[in-house]
Design a protein around this motif. Structure first.
Motif, PDB file in Angstrom:
ATOM      1  N   THR A   1       9.702  -9.332  13.560  1.00  5.28           N
ATOM      2  CA  THR A   1      10.760  -8.561  13.541  1.00  5.28           C
ATOM      3  C   THR A   1      10.859  -7.893  11.982  1.00  5.28           C
ATOM      4  O   THR A   1      10.101  -8.021  11.253  1.00  5.28           O
ATOM      5  CB  THR A   1      12.144  -9.526  13.550  1.00  5.28           C
ATOM      6  N   MET A   2      11.910  -7.029  12.011  1.00 10.55           N
ATOM      7  CA  MET A   2      12.163  -6.367  10.709  1.00 10.55           C
ATOM      8  C   MET A   2      12.475  -6.851   9.529  1.00 10.55           C
ATOM      9  O   MET A   2      11.939  -6.773   8.538  1.00 10.55           O
ATOM     10  CB  MET A   2      12.972  -4.969  11.018  1.00 10.55           C
ATOM     11  N   ALA A   3      13.127  -8.165   9.877  1.00  7.27           N
ATOM     12  CA  ALA A   3      13.726  -9.020   8.665  1.00  7.27           C
ATOM     13  C   ALA A   3      12.566  -9.732   8.045  1.00  7.27           C
ATOM     14  O   ALA A   3      12.353  -9.580   6.737  1.00  7.27           O
ATOM     15  CB  ALA A   3      14.680  -9.918   8.940  1.00  7.27           C
ATOM     16  N   ARG A   4      11.529 -10.226   9.104  1.00  3.70           N
ATOM     17  CA  ARG A   4      10.373 -10.940   8.502  1.00  3.70           C
ATOM     18  C   ARG A   4       9.558  -9.953   7.619  1.00  3.70           C
ATOM     19  O   ARG A   4       8.828 -10.096   6.674  1.00  3.70           O
ATOM     20  CB  ARG A   4       9.602 -11.339   9.769  1.00  3.70           C
ATOM     21  N   ALA A   5       9.293  -8.702   8.101  1.00  5.20           N
ATOM     22  CA  ALA A   5       8.426  -7.790   7.708  1.00  5.20           C
ATOM     23  C   ALA A   5       8.971  -7.406   6.107  1.00  5.20           C
ATOM     24  O   ALA A   5       8.237  -7.277   5.146  1.00  5.20           O
ATOM     25  CB  ALA A   5       8.278  -6.459   8.612  1.00  5.20           C
ATOM     26  N   LEU A   6       9.977  -7.278   5.956  1.00  9.62           N
ATOM     27  CA  LEU A   6      10.799  -6.941   4.780  1.00  9.62           C
ATOM     28  C   LEU A   6      10.814  -8.019   3.871  1.00  9.62           C
ATOM     29  O   LEU A   6      10.516  -7.789   2.617  1.00  9.62           O
ATOM     30  CB  LEU A   6      12.101  -6.511   4.664  1.00  9.62           C
ATOM     31  N   HIS A   7      11.081  -9.256   4.367  1.00  7.82           N
ATOM     32  CA  HIS A   7      10.617 -10.471   3.552  1.00  7.82           C
ATOM     33  C   HIS A   7       9.337 -10.725   3.103  1.00  7.82           C
ATOM     34  O   HIS A   7       8.945 -10.944   1.885  1.00  7.82           O
ATOM     35  CB  HIS A   7      11.018 -11.866   4.407  1.00  7.82           C
ATOM     36  N   ARG A   8       8.330 -10.028   3.846  1.00  8.44           N
ATOM     37  CA  ARG A   8       6.903 -10.266   3.445  1.00  8.44           C
ATOM     38  C   ARG A   8       6.614  -9.197   2.327  1.00  8.44           C
ATOM     39  O   ARG A   8       5.906  -9.435   1.479  1.00  8.44           O
ATOM     40  CB  ARG A   8       5.853  -9.927   4.714  1.00  8.44           C
ATOM     41  N   ILE A   9       7.111  -8.250   2.473  1.00  4.32           N
ATOM     42  CA  ILE A   9       7.200  -7.022   1.438  1.00  4.32           C
ATOM     43  C   ILE A   9       7.663  -7.360   0.253  1.00  4.32           C
ATOM     44  O   ILE A   9       7.030  -7.264  -0.976  1.00  4.32           O
ATOM     45  CB  ILE A   9       7.677  -5.457   2.161  1.00  4.32           C
ATOM     46  N   GLU A  10       8.965  -7.952   0.219  1.00  8.37           N
ATOM     47  CA  GLU A  10       9.595  -8.290  -0.930  1.00  8.37           C
ATOM     48  C   GLU A  10       8.685  -9.614  -1.568  1.00  8.37           C
ATOM     49  O   GLU A  10       8.667  -9.748  -2.829  1.00  8.37           O
ATOM     50  CB  GLU A  10      11.032  -9.192  -0.716  1.00  8.37           C
ATOM     51  N   GLU A  11       8.307 -10.433  -0.629  1.00  5.48           N
ATOM     52  CA  GLU A  11       7.418 -11.498  -1.173  1.00  5.48           C
ATOM     53  C   GLU A  11       6.231 -10.771  -2.167  1.00  5.48           C
ATOM     54  O   GLU A  11       5.678 -11.628  -3.069  1.00  5.48           O
ATOM     55  CB  GLU A  11       7.062 -12.497  -0.181  1.00  5.48           C
ATOM     56  N   ALA A  12       5.515 -10.107  -1.647  1.00  3.73           N
ATOM     57  CA  ALA A  12       4.368  -9.565  -1.949  1.00  3.73           C
ATOM     58  C   ALA A  12       4.743  -8.793  -3.527  1.00  3.73           C
ATOM     59  O   ALA A  12       4.138  -8.844  -4.491  1.00  3.73           O
ATOM     60  CB  ALA A  12       3.739  -8.512  -1.124  1.00  3.73           C
ATOM     61  N   GLN A  13       6.172  -8.295  -3.467  1.00  2.00           N
ATOM     62  CA  GLN A  13       6.206  -7.575  -4.843  1.00  2.00           C
ATOM     63  C   GLN A  13       6.626  -8.423  -5.815  1.00  2.00           C
ATOM     64  O   GLN A  13       6.071  -8.290  -7.095  1.00  2.00           O
ATOM     65  CB  GLN A  13       7.559  -6.733  -4.300  1.00  2.00           C
ATOM     66  N   VAL A  14       7.185  -9.537  -5.378  1.00  2.00           N
ATOM     67  CA  VAL A  14       7.311 -10.749  -6.425  1.00  2.00           C
ATOM     68  C   VAL A  14       5.998 -11.299  -7.140  1.00  2.00           C
ATOM     69  O   VAL A  14       5.871 -11.601  -7.919  1.00  2.00           O
ATOM     70  CB  VAL A  14       8.384 -11.635  -6.064  1.00  2.00           C
TER      71      VAL A  14
END
Length: 110
Positions: free
Chosen positions: A1-14
């Motif tokens: 889902t879009m929410a999971r994809a955004l979470h993965r991107i945020e996690e990678a940034q952190v």
């Protein structure tokens, strides 16, 4: 889902931010950086919490508000976070160079 994809991107940034902070630490204090690596303590283990919550569980509220003023007012967004993390480690340098893995972890988490 879009929410999971955004979470993965945020996690990678952190995680990327934690690695950048670790590189800054290595440039400022090779001994501490090398010792943490030798103890197999990755920067993400302790820095993820600091970066995600912007030190809100680390400092008392009056100090935190002053810190947040600086974090949000100076330079590129949150650029000062890296230097705050390295300064926090520098303040605990003696304890971080202890040979005891558990003692070093305790210092990092408290």
């Amino acid at each position: 889902t879009m929410a999971r994809a955004l979470h993965r991107i945020e996690e990678a940034q952190v995680v990327g931010k934690c690695r950048a902070i670790a590189r800054l630490l290595a440039a400022k204090d090779r001994d501490v950086a090398a010792h943490l690596a030798a103890l197999d303590i990755p920067p993400q283990l302790y820095m993820l919490r600091w970066v995600r919550i912007l030190f809100s569980q680390v400092y008392p509220l009056p100090d935190l508000l002053v810190l947040w003023d600086a974090l949000f007012a100076l330079g590129p967004p949150l650029a000062l976070v890296d230097h705050v993390c390295v300064a926090m480690l520098a303040l605990q340098r003696g304890r971080l160079l202890a040979p005891d893995h558990a003692a070093v972890l305790s210092t990092l988490f408290h």
